[in-house]
Design an enzyme around this catalytic site. Structure first.
Site, PDB file in Angstrom:
ATOM      1  N   PRO A 147     -18.611   9.999 -36.692  1.00 41.49           N
ATOM      2  CA  PRO A 147     -19.972   9.440 -36.776  1.00 41.49           C
ATOM      3  C   PRO A 147     -20.981  10.308 -36.037  1.00 41.49           C
ATOM      4  O   PRO A 147     -20.645  11.011 -35.085  1.00 41.49           O
ATOM      5  CB  PRO A 147     -19.825   8.062 -36.107  1.00 41.49           C
ATOM      6  CG  PRO A 147     -18.622   8.173 -35.233  1.00 41.49           C
ATOM      7  CD  PRO A 147     -17.701   9.141 -35.918  1.00 41.49           C
ATOM      8  N   GLY A 148     -22.215  10.239 -36.497  1.00 38.52           N
ATOM      9  CA  GLY A 148     -23.286  10.953 -35.818  1.00 38.52           C
ATOM     10  C   GLY A 148     -23.407  12.417 -36.164  1.00 38.52           C
ATOM     11  O   GLY A 148     -24.086  13.162 -35.456  1.00 38.52           O
ATOM     12  N   LYS A 166     -24.018  12.941 -41.974  1.00 36.51           N
ATOM     13  CA  LYS A 166     -23.565  12.783 -43.359  1.00 36.51           C
ATOM     14  C   LYS A 166     -24.650  12.126 -44.214  1.00 36.51           C
ATOM     15  O   LYS A 166     -24.924  12.565 -45.328  1.00 36.51           O
ATOM     16  CB  LYS A 166     -22.270  11.952 -43.376  1.00 36.51           C
ATOM     17  CG  LYS A 166     -21.101  12.618 -42.665  1.00 36.51           C
ATOM     18  CD  LYS A 166     -19.820  11.831 -42.817  1.00 36.51           C
ATOM     19  CE  LYS A 166     -19.833  10.524 -42.047  1.00 36.51           C
ATOM     20  NZ  LYS A 166     -19.879  10.715 -40.581  1.00 36.51           N
ATOM     21  N   THR A 167     -25.262  11.067 -43.689  1.00 33.15           N
ATOM     22  CA  THR A 167     -26.318  10.384 -44.429  1.00 33.15           C
ATOM     23  C   THR A 167     -27.534  11.288 -44.598  1.00 33.15           C
ATOM     24  O   THR A 167     -28.158  11.331 -45.670  1.00 33.15           O
ATOM     25  CB  THR A 167     -26.721   9.088 -43.701  1.00 33.15           C
ATOM     26  OG1 THR A 167     -25.554   8.289 -43.480  1.00 33.15           O
ATOM     27  CG2 THR A 167     -27.712   8.286 -44.525  1.00 33.15           C
ATOM     28  N   GLU A 200     -12.461  13.003  -4.517  1.00 31.74           N
ATOM     29  CA  GLU A 200     -13.197  13.812  -5.492  1.00 31.74           C
ATOM     30  C   GLU A 200     -13.273  15.274  -5.060  1.00 31.74           C
ATOM     31  O   GLU A 200     -13.218  16.180  -5.902  1.00 31.74           O
ATOM     32  CB  GLU A 200     -14.605  13.240  -5.707  1.00 31.74           C
ATOM     33  CG  GLU A 200     -14.647  11.798  -6.183  1.00 31.74           C
ATOM     34  CD  GLU A 200     -13.860  11.572  -7.459  1.00 31.74           C
ATOM     35  OE1 GLU A 200     -13.712  12.528  -8.250  1.00 31.74           O
ATOM     36  OE2 GLU A 200     -13.390  10.448  -7.674  1.00 31.74           O
ATOM     37  N   HIS A 248     -10.119  16.956  -6.127  1.00 34.28           N
ATOM     38  CA  HIS A 248     -10.180  17.300  -7.550  1.00 34.28           C
ATOM     39  C   HIS A 248     -10.955  18.593  -7.764  1.00 34.28           C
ATOM     40  O   HIS A 248     -10.503  19.495  -8.478  1.00 34.28           O
ATOM     41  CB  HIS A 248     -10.887  16.183  -8.333  1.00 34.28           C
ATOM     42  CG  HIS A 248     -10.033  14.986  -8.613  1.00 34.28           C
ATOM     43  ND1 HIS A 248      -8.763  15.082  -9.123  1.00 34.28           N
ATOM     44  CD2 HIS A 248     -10.291  13.652  -8.483  1.00 34.28           C
ATOM     45  CE1 HIS A 248      -8.263  13.858  -9.289  1.00 34.28           C
ATOM     46  NE2 HIS A 248      -9.173  12.979  -8.898  1.00 34.28           N
TER      47      HIS A 248
END
Length: 409
Positions: free
Chosen positions: A11-12, A15-16, A237, A240
């Site tokens: 989606p997004g 296509k349309t 954090e 990480h």
């Protein structure tokens, strides 16, 4: 002429938009509907809507020479038919009428091209819908590449006032890997809202960073976090970040935060250094090391851990499982994809060896990460100090800390 064209993709991705553009460029009438509009709870209504839609398209084709008929989200009516006692008879009838109109007994040689779009897997659609004469032409959409994402940012930002000197478009193209054009537009729109609320005349790097974090994790929550929890999160954090910087060959980062969003006390925002479809063993291993680093940092500092490691463990184990059970990367040398094997089809010895391979990967990643963080512990402390003071560190702040640490050594 091409009677049926099926657009398949996430989606997004436009296509349309492309279907409308085809009709505009060809100067053809455009009839648009969606699969959900063709379904109804009353028997026969869906099939009647399909007949009416094609009658309208034929009328337009008669007076204009051709017509383009667009059906969005066709999986609503185009799924494989079921013929059992509990089958959806109304959906079956609607699909049957669509099949007949496209290439059945009522086939009329009008210049009508039917374009349909779906983001569902092609395998869920009925085979009769995909056969020759119906949707036998297919367009496959992919998420934009790094260069295309850069062009999308340039396009959407060109409509706004933004800081052209500080906003480096190739960098943001890298940060937004696996994002659709609609998502990139949403990031820019959200950044503009943030800049306007802050009384700024243009969008800044901080606005884009805040917009991305809001979309991923939600708004900041004004909830008091205990000092001990905040300190533990900062070390988690920071662990990480240091491990990703020194051990991960495929990943890098652009922000670290201990702001409370949704149910997340902290996060290190990472992205792939390059767009990749496949990863090798070293890249998998580096990602696992980065995931375990939060746990390792807590153990080194406090000699205990918190439940914040649960999500890291889950993702690390999934990666280790994929390495061993799917990609043949275990030390025992077992080849093949064992994820689809039923339990009784594998001997106890093979299952034990595969599980031992998983454990060996996690243990080795833990040891390597622990050794690194012990060597770089001063850098972890520096990051924690600034993180507790500022709550969030952008890429420029992180690079400055790392450069000072390397010079200090």
């Amino acid at each position: 002429i091409i009677r049926g064209l099926l657009m398949i993709g996430p989606p997004g991705c436009g296509k349309t938009f492309l279907a409308k553009a085809i009709a505009t460029e060809a100067n053809m009438p455009f009839v648009s509907t969606s699969g959900s509009e063709l379904t109804d709870v009353y028997v026969g209504v869906g099939a009647s809507k399909v007949r009416h839609m094609f009658a309208q398209a034929r009328l337009l084709a008669k007076y204009h020479g051709a017509c383009l008929l667009f059906i969005d989200e066709i999986d609503s009516i185009g799924k494989k038919r079921s013929f059992g006692h509990n089958s959806d008879q109304e959906t079956n009838k609607t699909l049957n009428q669509l099949l007949v109109e496209m290439d059945g007994m009522a086939k009329v040689r009008d210049n009508i091209t039917v374009i349909a779009a779906t983001n569902a897997p092609e395998i869920v659609l009925d085979p009769a819908l995909l056969r020759a004469g119906r949707f036998d032409r297919k367009l496959y959409y992919d998420l934009p590449t790094r260069l295309e994402r850069e062009q999308l940012f340039a396009h959407f930002l060109s409509k706004k006032h933004y800081d052209q000197k500080s906003i480096h478009l190739p960098f943001w193209a890298g940060v937004t890997q696996m994002r659709s054009p609609a998502e990139i537009e949403n990031i820019v729109e959200e950044a503009e809202i943030i800049s306007l609320r802050n009384g700024q005349p243009f969008i800044t790097v901080q606005d884009l960073s805040e917009a991305l974090e809001r979309i991923e994790l939600g708004l900041r929550r004004r909830r008091k976090v205990a000092d001990a929890e905040r300190l533990s999160t900062a070390y988690h954090e920071a662990g990480h970040l240091v491990a990703i910087h020194y051990l991960s060959s495929a990943q890098t980062f652009f922000k670290i935060s201990i702001a409370f969003r949704k149910e997340t006390l902290g996060v290190v925002h990472t992205f792939a250094k390059e767009d990749q479809y496949f990863r090798n063993q070293d890249e998998y291993f580096g990602q696992i090391q980065g995931l375990l680093a939060g746990y390792v940092a807590e153990k080194i500092k406090f000699n205990r851990t918190t439940r914040g490691v649960a999500s890291d463990f889950k993702h690390a184990m999934l990666l280790a499982h994929s390495m061993v059970f799917r990609h043949g990367m275990g030390k025992s040398g077992h080849l093949g994809d064992y994820t689809g094997q039923v339990g009784h089809q594998l001997s106890e010895q093979i299952k034990r060896e595969l599980n031992d391979d998983m454990e060996a990967i996690l243990r080795q990643a833990f040891k390597t990460t622990q050794k690194l963080l012990q060597q770089k512990w001063e850098l972890v402390e520096w990051i924690v100090h600034d993180l507790l003071e500022k709550e969030e560190l952008e890429l420029i702040d992180i690079k400055e800390i790392i450069e000072q640490y390397e010079q200090h050594r």
